[in-house]
Every structure is written in C-alpha cells, then in structure tokens.
Design a protein around this motif. Structure first.
Motif, PDB file in Angstrom:
ATOM      1  N   ASN A 124      -4.669   5.726 -10.842  1.00 23.56           N
ATOM      2  CA  ASN A 124      -3.857   6.019 -12.020  1.00 23.56           C
ATOM      3  C   ASN A 124      -3.489   4.725 -12.731  1.00 23.56           C
ATOM      4  OD1 ASN A 124      -1.035   6.362 -13.318  1.00 23.56           O
ATOM      5  ND2 ASN A 124      -1.738   8.474 -13.046  1.00 23.56           N
ATOM      6  N   ASP A 125      -3.390   4.759 -14.059  1.00 26.94           N
ATOM      7  CA  ASP A 125      -3.110   3.548 -14.819  1.00 26.94           C
ATOM      8  C   ASP A 125      -1.755   2.936 -14.475  1.00 26.94           C
ATOM      9  OD1 ASP A 125      -4.029   1.635 -16.647  1.00 26.94           O
ATOM     10  OD2 ASP A 125      -2.982   2.580 -18.331  1.00 26.94           O
ATOM     11  N   ASP A 126      -0.824   3.754 -13.994  1.00 28.26           N
ATOM     12  CA  ASP A 126       0.512   3.259 -13.636  1.00 28.26           C
ATOM     13  C   ASP A 126       0.679   3.031 -12.136  1.00 28.26           C
ATOM     14  OD1 ASP A 126       1.670   3.137 -16.207  1.00 28.26           O
ATOM     15  OD2 ASP A 126       1.956   5.313 -16.208  1.00 28.26           O
ATOM     16  N   CYS A 127      -0.441   3.004 -11.382  1.00 27.16           N
ATOM     17  CA  CYS A 127      -0.354   2.943  -9.917  1.00 27.16           C
ATOM     18  C   CYS A 127       0.308   1.671  -9.411  1.00 27.16           C
ATOM     19  CB  CYS A 127      -1.732   3.118  -9.291  1.00 27.16           C
ATOM     20  SG  CYS A 127      -2.892   1.770  -9.650  1.00 27.16           S
ATOM     21  N   LEU A 128       0.234   0.587 -10.186  1.00 23.23           N
ATOM     22  CA  LEU A 128       0.817  -0.680  -9.734  1.00 23.23           C
ATOM     23  C   LEU A 128       2.342  -0.601  -9.657  1.00 23.23           C
ATOM     24  CD1 LEU A 128      -1.342  -3.225 -11.777  1.00 23.23           C
ATOM     25  CD2 LEU A 128      -1.685  -2.448  -9.431  1.00 23.23           C
ATOM     26  N   LYS A 129       2.909   0.315 -10.439  1.00 23.00           N
ATOM     27  CA  LYS A 129       4.369   0.424 -10.515  1.00 23.00           C
ATOM     28  C   LYS A 129       4.954   1.258  -9.379  1.00 23.00           C
ATOM     29  CE  LYS A 129       3.965   0.282 -15.569  1.00 23.00           C
ATOM     30  NZ  LYS A 129       4.286   0.943 -16.857  1.00 23.00           N
ATOM     31  N   THR A 130       4.078   1.932  -8.622  1.00 26.06           N
ATOM     32  CA  THR A 130       4.568   2.858  -7.594  1.00 26.06           C
ATOM     33  C   THR A 130       4.218   2.434  -6.176  1.00 26.06           C
ATOM     34  OG1 THR A 130       2.562   4.203  -7.830  1.00 26.06           O
ATOM     35  CG2 THR A 130       4.448   4.805  -9.209  1.00 26.06           C
ATOM     36  N   VAL A 131       3.703   1.227  -6.016  1.00 25.08           N
ATOM     37  CA  VAL A 131       3.348   0.745  -4.673  1.00 25.08           C
ATOM     38  C   VAL A 131       4.616   0.456  -3.875  1.00 25.08           C
ATOM     39  CG1 VAL A 131       2.234  -1.106  -3.378  1.00 25.08           C
ATOM     40  CG2 VAL A 131       1.153  -0.211  -5.459  1.00 25.08           C
ATOM     41  N   HIS A 132       4.694   1.000  -2.664  1.00 29.54           N
ATOM     42  CA  HIS A 132       5.884   0.823  -1.834  1.00 29.54           C
ATOM     43  C   HIS A 132       5.733  -0.424  -0.958  1.00 29.54           C
ATOM     44  CE1 HIS A 132       9.190   1.621   0.927  1.00 29.54           C
ATOM     45  NE2 HIS A 132       9.580   2.593   0.131  1.00 29.54           N
ATOM     46  N   PRO A 133       6.763  -1.268  -0.886  1.00 30.86           N
ATOM     47  CA  PRO A 133       6.683  -2.479  -0.041  1.00 30.86           C
ATOM     48  C   PRO A 133       6.329  -2.189   1.408  1.00 30.86           C
ATOM     49  CG  PRO A 133       8.603  -2.579  -1.467  1.00 30.86           C
ATOM     50  CD  PRO A 133       8.021  -1.201  -1.631  1.00 30.86           C
ATOM     51  N   PHE A 134       6.764  -1.041   1.931  1.00 33.83           N
ATOM     52  CA  PHE A 134       6.449  -0.698   3.319  1.00 33.83           C
ATOM     53  C   PHE A 134       4.942  -0.598   3.529  1.00 33.83           C
ATOM     54  CE2 PHE A 134       5.292   2.513   6.467  1.00 33.83           C
ATOM     55  CZ  PHE A 134       5.889   2.000   7.594  1.00 33.83           C
ATOM     56  N   HIS A 135       4.226  -0.024   2.561  1.00 38.20           N
ATOM     57  CA  HIS A 135       2.777   0.141   2.696  1.00 38.20           C
ATOM     58  C   HIS A 135       2.063  -1.206   2.627  1.00 38.20           C
ATOM     59  CE1 HIS A 135       3.580   4.428   1.049  1.00 38.20           C
ATOM     60  NE2 HIS A 135       3.702   4.394   2.363  1.00 38.20           N
ATOM     61  N   LEU A 136       2.583  -2.115   1.810  1.00 37.61           N
ATOM     62  CA  LEU A 136       2.019  -3.464   1.759  1.00 37.61           C
ATOM     63  C   LEU A 136       2.286  -4.203   3.074  1.00 37.61           C
ATOM     64  CD1 LEU A 136       3.038  -4.502  -1.875  1.00 37.61           C
ATOM     65  CD2 LEU A 136       0.770  -3.782  -1.081  1.00 37.61           C
ATOM     66  N   GLU A 137       3.475  -3.995   3.627  1.00 36.63           N
ATOM     67  CA  GLU A 137       3.815  -4.624   4.910  1.00 36.63           C
ATOM     68  C   GLU A 137       2.917  -4.104   6.024  1.00 36.63           C
ATOM     69  OE1 GLU A 137       5.508  -7.256   7.322  1.00 36.63           O
ATOM     70  OE2 GLU A 137       6.213  -7.038   5.247  1.00 36.63           O
ATOM     71  N   GLU A 138       2.642  -2.804   6.021  1.00 40.75           N
ATOM     72  CA  GLU A 138       1.746  -2.215   7.014  1.00 40.75           C
ATOM     73  C   GLU A 138       0.346  -2.803   6.888  1.00 40.75           C
ATOM     74  OE1 GLU A 138       0.660   2.275   8.502  1.00 40.75           O
ATOM     75  OE2 GLU A 138       0.483   1.870   6.345  1.00 40.75           O
ATOM     76  N   TRP A 139      -0.127  -2.948   5.642  1.00 37.70           N
ATOM     77  CA  TRP A 139      -1.450  -3.528   5.428  1.00 37.70           C
ATOM     78  C   TRP A 139      -1.494  -4.958   5.958  1.00 37.70           C
ATOM     79  CZ3 TRP A 139      -3.784  -7.647   3.089  1.00 37.70           C
ATOM     80  CH2 TRP A 139      -5.166  -7.560   2.881  1.00 37.70           C
ATOM     81  N   MET A 140      -0.444  -5.730   5.679  1.00 40.92           N
ATOM     82  CA  MET A 140      -0.406  -7.111   6.149  1.00 40.92           C
ATOM     83  C   MET A 140      -0.384  -7.194   7.674  1.00 40.92           C
ATOM     84  SD  MET A 140       1.952  -9.249   3.419  1.00 40.92           S
ATOM     85  CE  MET A 140       3.311  -8.088   3.226  1.00 40.92           C
TER      86      MET A 140
END
Length: 265
Positions: A124-140
């Motif tokens: 989605n064009d607005d997907c960057l605005k809805t990324v949750h920090p928890f999911h980024l932390e899990e990826w890291m």
C-alpha cells in the motif's frame, strides 16, 4: 511468523534503494557483490558499502530505530534524513534523489531499474506510516541471530569472509571454500517456494558451481531437514522450529550439516 514475513518483504523492497545507491558509486563486480548490503545491529540499520563520493566517504542506510533513510559520513554523523513515517511509498525515490542533489552528489541515473527483479509485494502507498516498531525489532533479532550464526561458522572453520545481505533474494549469507572442490553457502533466507517460513539453509557446490546433492537416508540431520528442488539441494532449518532454546537447536543444526559436508569426498 506472518508479521515477520510481511516485514521481511517490506524491507526487501526498501533495500533496493540501498542497492541502487551502491550501484551509483561503486564499480560493478563479476559476482554482483557491489550491490549487497549489511544489517548492522549496532546502528540498528541496513547499510550500504562505504561509498566514495565528492563529499567524502559516506554510507546510505535504512535506519530501523528511527524509521528513516539516512545519509551519514564516515563518523556516522547525520548529513541528511528522509522520515519514512511521513513519506508515501510512491514519493520515496524522488525524496532520495532530492537528498543526493541537496548534498551535491551525482543523482544522474539513480532511478534506473536494477538488472534483476524482485517479487511484486503489492505494498500500500501508505504502508511506511503503519510499520510497528515491535515488528522491526523482531526482524532485527532474527537477522542478528543470522549474523552471529554466520560468524560462528566462519570462526569454527577459521575462514575470513564478510556476512552480507544480497538484495536479489534478501538472504543473509556467507559463501566460501569449505574444502577442496566443495564450497559452502550458508545463511538465512526469506519465506519462498522452498519453505513456508523463513529458514536457515546450507548447501554445497563443487568447483564448477554445481549443486551437490546429499542422500538424506545416509546423512541424517539432528535438527532441520533436507530438501531437493531443481538445482537447490540444501539442509534447511525453519525459524518456526525455534523456541526458548533456539541457540542450542541452531547450533545442533549447524554442527550436523558441517559434519556431513566435511565428510564429502
């Protein structure tokens, strides 16, 4: 694992902008390694190679802690930033080009398509605005585990290689000569046709670059399983198999495939 898979797919897409930046300032190599990336747990960022520019040595990074694309110098001092929380996906490349121009760096040709294709994830064009920090932390967390596993393999075998992420398939990977006529490829891959979840893989190749197939009935793994699909023959270990003792399970898997591959003639 669905949230991790979705995060993996978004970061794969965004990492193409870093691959383009590598292409912009680095000479092409035969193995295409000039395009590859590194996940740096210390910075909490996916980073480019060191780039020699008119401004000096810089790095272009996807900052997962502040959720931004950053231009930084060799001291990691911030030169310019693109806030992803306020950016539409369709506008992102133009903001990066504007950042290059603002820093008086060469932007000509940056927007050219890469010479390989990645899947169409239909973001989605607005997907960057809805990324949750928890999911980024899990990826890291998982990619840090992959980094560490790669370095442990290299350390055990006393080899020196860089651990890199390849933007083509977005796998954390090392590739090196294991023994005469046997090369080893090891890393963490995205979910794909070979496995419904992200997975560690280890595959061997002969000196001609041909995949070496191992007979599963004669070479059992302590954890994980063997798969054979076309020219992809590998010992794999799904992230879904991990639990609180994940490092023990992962180490068992690594010891197991190394013993088997080292025994090859």
């Amino acid at each position: 694992m669905l949230d991790y898979i979705k995060t993996d797919q978004l970061l794969h897409f965004l990492s193409q902008f870093i691959a383009k930046m590598n292409r912009q300032f680095l000479s092409k190599k035969e193995d295409d390694s000039q395009t590859n990336l590194y996940f740096d747990p210390l910075q909490g960022a996916i980073i480019s190679h060191w780039l020699e520019t008119e401004l000096g040595t810089i790095v272009f990074r996807l900052n997962l802690l502040d959720w931004s694309f950053d231009f930084v110098d060799s001291n990691f001092t911030l030169l310019d930033r693109i806030d992803l929380q306020t950016t539409k996906l369709s506008e992102l490349e133009q903001f990066i080009i504007y950042g290059l121009e603002k820093l008086r760096l060469n932007a000509k040709g940056y927007s050219r398509k890469m010479h390989y294709q990645i899947p169409n994830y239909n973001h989605n064009d607005d997907c960057l605005k809805t990324v949750h920090p928890f999911h980024l932390e899990e990826w890291m967390t998982y990619r840090s585990l992959a980094n560490n596993a790669c370095y442990e393999v290299l350390g055990s075998l006393q080899r020196t290689r860089e651990v890199r992420i390849w933007p083509h398939h977005f796998d954390t990977n090392i590739y090196f000569m294991l023994k005469n006529n046997v090369n080893l490829s090891f890393g963490l891959a995205m979910q794909d046709k070979h496995c419904p979840d992200p997975y560690f893989y280890a595959s061997a190749f002969n000196s001609a670059g041909e995949s070496i197939k191992v007979n599963p009935s004669q070479s059992s793994l302590l954890t994980g399983k063997w798969i054979s699909s076309g020219d992809f023959n590998a010992a794999i270990f799904s992230l879904k198999e991990l639990n609180n003792s994940h490092e023990d399970l992962l180490k068992s898997y690594i010891r197991s495939f190394l013993k088997i591959y080292l025994s090859l003639l």
